[in-house]
Scaffold this active site. Structure first.
Site, PDB file in Angstrom:
ATOM      1  N   LYS A 280      -1.832  -1.717  -5.528  1.00 43.32           N
ATOM      2  CA  LYS A 280      -2.848  -2.235  -6.409  1.00 43.32           C
ATOM      3  C   LYS A 280      -3.105  -1.143  -7.685  1.00 43.32           C
ATOM      4  CE  LYS A 280      -6.684  -3.741  -5.860  1.00 43.32           C
ATOM      5  NZ  LYS A 280      -8.217  -3.962  -5.259  1.00 43.32           N
TER       6      LYS A 280
ATOM      7  N   GLY B 275       0.747  -1.233  -0.003  1.00 45.22           N
ATOM      8  CA  GLY B 275       0.079  -0.005   0.156  1.00 45.22           C
ATOM      9  C   GLY B 275       0.955   1.295  -0.064  1.00 45.22           C
TER      10      GLY B 275
ATOM     11  N   SER C  66       1.447   3.632  -2.421  1.00 46.99           N
ATOM     12  CA  SER C  66       1.445   4.427  -3.484  1.00 46.99           C
ATOM     13  C   SER C  66       0.899   5.670  -2.802  1.00 46.99           C
ATOM     14  CB  SER C  66       0.449   3.903  -4.547  1.00 46.99           C
ATOM     15  OG  SER C  66      -0.839   3.696  -4.088  1.00 46.99           O
TER      16      SER C  66
ATOM     17  N   ASP D  73      -1.982  -7.142  -5.652  1.00 42.91           N
ATOM     18  CA  ASP D  73      -3.093  -7.427  -4.656  1.00 42.91           C
ATOM     19  C   ASP D  73      -2.786  -8.233  -3.665  1.00 42.91           C
ATOM     20  OD1 ASP D  73      -5.506  -7.948  -3.311  1.00 42.91           O
ATOM     21  OD2 ASP D  73      -6.650  -8.005  -5.281  1.00 42.91           O
TER      22      ASP D  73
ATOM     23  N   GLY E 173      -0.544   8.168   0.849  1.00 44.02           N
ATOM     24  CA  GLY E 173      -0.613   8.251   2.380  1.00 44.02           C
ATOM     25  C   GLY E 173       0.455   7.713   3.193  1.00 44.02           C
TER      26      GLY E 173
ATOM     27  N   LYS F  49      -8.458  -5.648  11.808  1.00 44.00           N
ATOM     28  CA  LYS F  49      -7.343  -4.803  12.188  1.00 44.00           C
ATOM     29  C   LYS F  49      -6.528  -5.460  13.376  1.00 44.00           C
ATOM     30  CE  LYS F  49      -4.982  -1.425  10.811  1.00 44.00           C
ATOM     31  NZ  LYS F  49      -4.543  -1.132   9.367  1.00 44.00           N
TER      32      LYS F  49
ATOM     33  N   TYR G  57     -14.419  -4.842  11.390  1.00 44.24           N
ATOM     34  CA  TYR G  57     -13.270  -3.884  10.875  1.00 44.24           C
ATOM     35  C   TYR G  57     -12.236  -4.203  12.137  1.00 44.24           C
ATOM     36  CZ  TYR G  57      -9.972   0.042  11.064  1.00 44.24           C
ATOM     37  OH  TYR G  57      -8.686   0.664  11.030  1.00 44.24           O
TER      38      TYR G  57
ATOM     39  N   GLY H  18       1.930   4.857   3.904  1.00 38.92           N
ATOM     40  CA  GLY H  18       2.867   3.785   3.186  1.00 38.92           C
ATOM     41  C   GLY H  18       3.998   4.736   2.485  1.00 38.92           C
TER      42      GLY H  18
END
Length: 420
Positions: A42, A17, A19, A74, A21, A172, A168, A23
């Site tokens: 992704k 992840g 790409s 993915d 934020g 998590k 969730y 990350g």
């Protein structure tokens, strides 16, 4: 803010992840040391609402001084992860750090969460983290200072963190349990830790969910990047820790956190899972302008509304601004279950004729039921609180069609012009 020390120079980080934020922020921080970054995500093509792709992130990494490898992945797909891992090892000679950042979220109750979303969250958060770790660990074992860092919360079993979004929380906490188990399993060989933010972090996804106003209550992703950098700079015997960004940086000598704020001096929205006791959490959240979803209402929502009160006045204004055009563009029936000082049940029909409002439940089933405190309801229709922002902060619970909450903002714009 935490300065770079060069400790990650030449290290290879595999970031899921990555790409956008948090990350991407971690990737750029490490890149300034001259690290190699594998961006496994992704987004190969531009998203209509979220900026950035694995390729634009790779360009930013190289502009910051690092080397990049962009991989379309993915993390629910074992073959795609395996191929990305082999590409990383072939290009950079190995992997030193795994950052399990990719995650899926849906803050909805048991009856409101479609199994498709349950499967997505469990598939990405739990299975994806476990699977990626499993495939990367053989290469980490060859590194001189290997780390796994999961962006996951402490395992807080207070029921308030399950009550409103059980699926969730389970998903998590799956990431957290990977830390608990793998840290012990690979003790002395790989450092395995969790990192979680003290406050909400501004990201493109957060802006999309909460609207423009929510950013003021957040810190930037830089605080998580700095904290991650500090953790990854530790020796491999620093393991099994459930860390919070602020606490990590305080140990590094950081005392001024204002540079991380989106808007200096603005109250910050506390993140989930960090309470010490429910009553303490309620007090802290209210100090920050949030209304905890788990706080008991001060009176029954079935109580009759006060005649001539603020809620009735609000609905009078609503009645004056709705028309056939509003009905045509909205096509929804709303039910408001209000608690607090002016508790009661009201409806707003924007599905038939020129629209209508009234006290009590609508004559036909509502498309969406919105539960909130009456004071927050007034703020929402005065344009001081967006529905999506209220939902994210726990002030609003929604049963039914979430998109209807977003459509309400158009009506609020008309009401503001009517000078509510």
């Amino acid at each position: 803010m935490l300065p770079n020390t060069g400790k990650l120079a030449g290290c290879t980080l595999f970031i899921t992840g990555g790409s956008r934020g948090i990350g991407k922020a971690i990737a750029l921080k490490a890149a300034r040391d001259g690290a190699n970054i594998v961006i496994a995500a992704k987004t190969a093509s531009p998203h209509p609402k979220l900026p950035g792709t694995i390729y634009t992130a790779a360009q930013e990494v190289e502009a910051a001084g690092g080397k990049a490898l962009a991989c379309v992945v993915d993390i629910r797909d074992e073959q795609q992860i395996g191929e990305a891992v082999e590409k990383a090892v072939s290009k950079f000679g190995g992997i030193d750090v795994l950052v399990n950042n990719a995650s899926a979220i849906s803050l909805t109750g048991t009856l409101e969460t479609p199994m498709k979303k349950v499967d997505l969250m469990l598939g990405v958060n739990l299975r994806g983290t476990y699977l990626t770790s499993k495939l990367v660990i053989p290469h980490l074992l060859k590194s001189h200072n290997p780390h796994i860092l999961n962006l996951a919360p402490p395992l807080n079993l207070n029921p308030v963190w399950f009550k409103n979004h059980t699926a969730y929380t389970m998903a998590k906490y799956g990431m957290s349990m990977c830390v608990l188990g793998m840290a012990e399993e690979f003790k002395g060989q790989i450092a395995v830790n969790a990192l979680w933010p003290r406050t909400a972090i501004q990201t493109a996804a957060m802006d999309m969910l909460g609207g423009d106003g929510i950013g003021k209550q957040c810190r930037t992703a830089d605080i998580m990047a700095d904290a991650a950098y500090a953790v990854l700079s530790q020796p491999k015997d620093y393991t099994g820790q459930f860390l919070v960004d602020e606490d990590v940086l305080k140990k590094e000598g950081i005392r001024d956190f204002d540079p991380y704020a989106v808007q200096k001096g603005h109250p910050l929205l506390p993140d989930f899972f960090l309470d010490e006791a429910p009553d303490d959490l309620v007090e802290k959240m209210e100090e920050h302008g949030a209304t905890p979803a788990f706080k008991p209402p001060s009176s029954s929502s079935s109580a009759p509304p006060s005649a001539g009160g603020p809620i009735e006045s609000t609905f009078e204004v609503i009645k004056g601004v709705i028309n056939e055009d509003v009905v045509k563009s909205t096509q929804g029936i709303y039910q408001f279950d209000l608690s607090g000082e002016h508790a009661g049940v009201w409806f707003l029909d924007l599905k038939s004729g020129a629209g209508s409002v009234g006290h009590g439940e609508p004559s036909v089933k509502a498309d969406v039921i919105m539960k909130m405190d009456s004071s927050d309801f007034s703020k929402m229709f005065a344009g001081k609180l967006k529905p999506t922002m209220a939902f994210m902060s726990g002030k609003l619970r929604i049963k039914g069609d979430m998109t209807m909450a977003i459509k309400l903002e158009k009506l609020m714009g008309r009401m503001n012009k009517a000078k509510l």
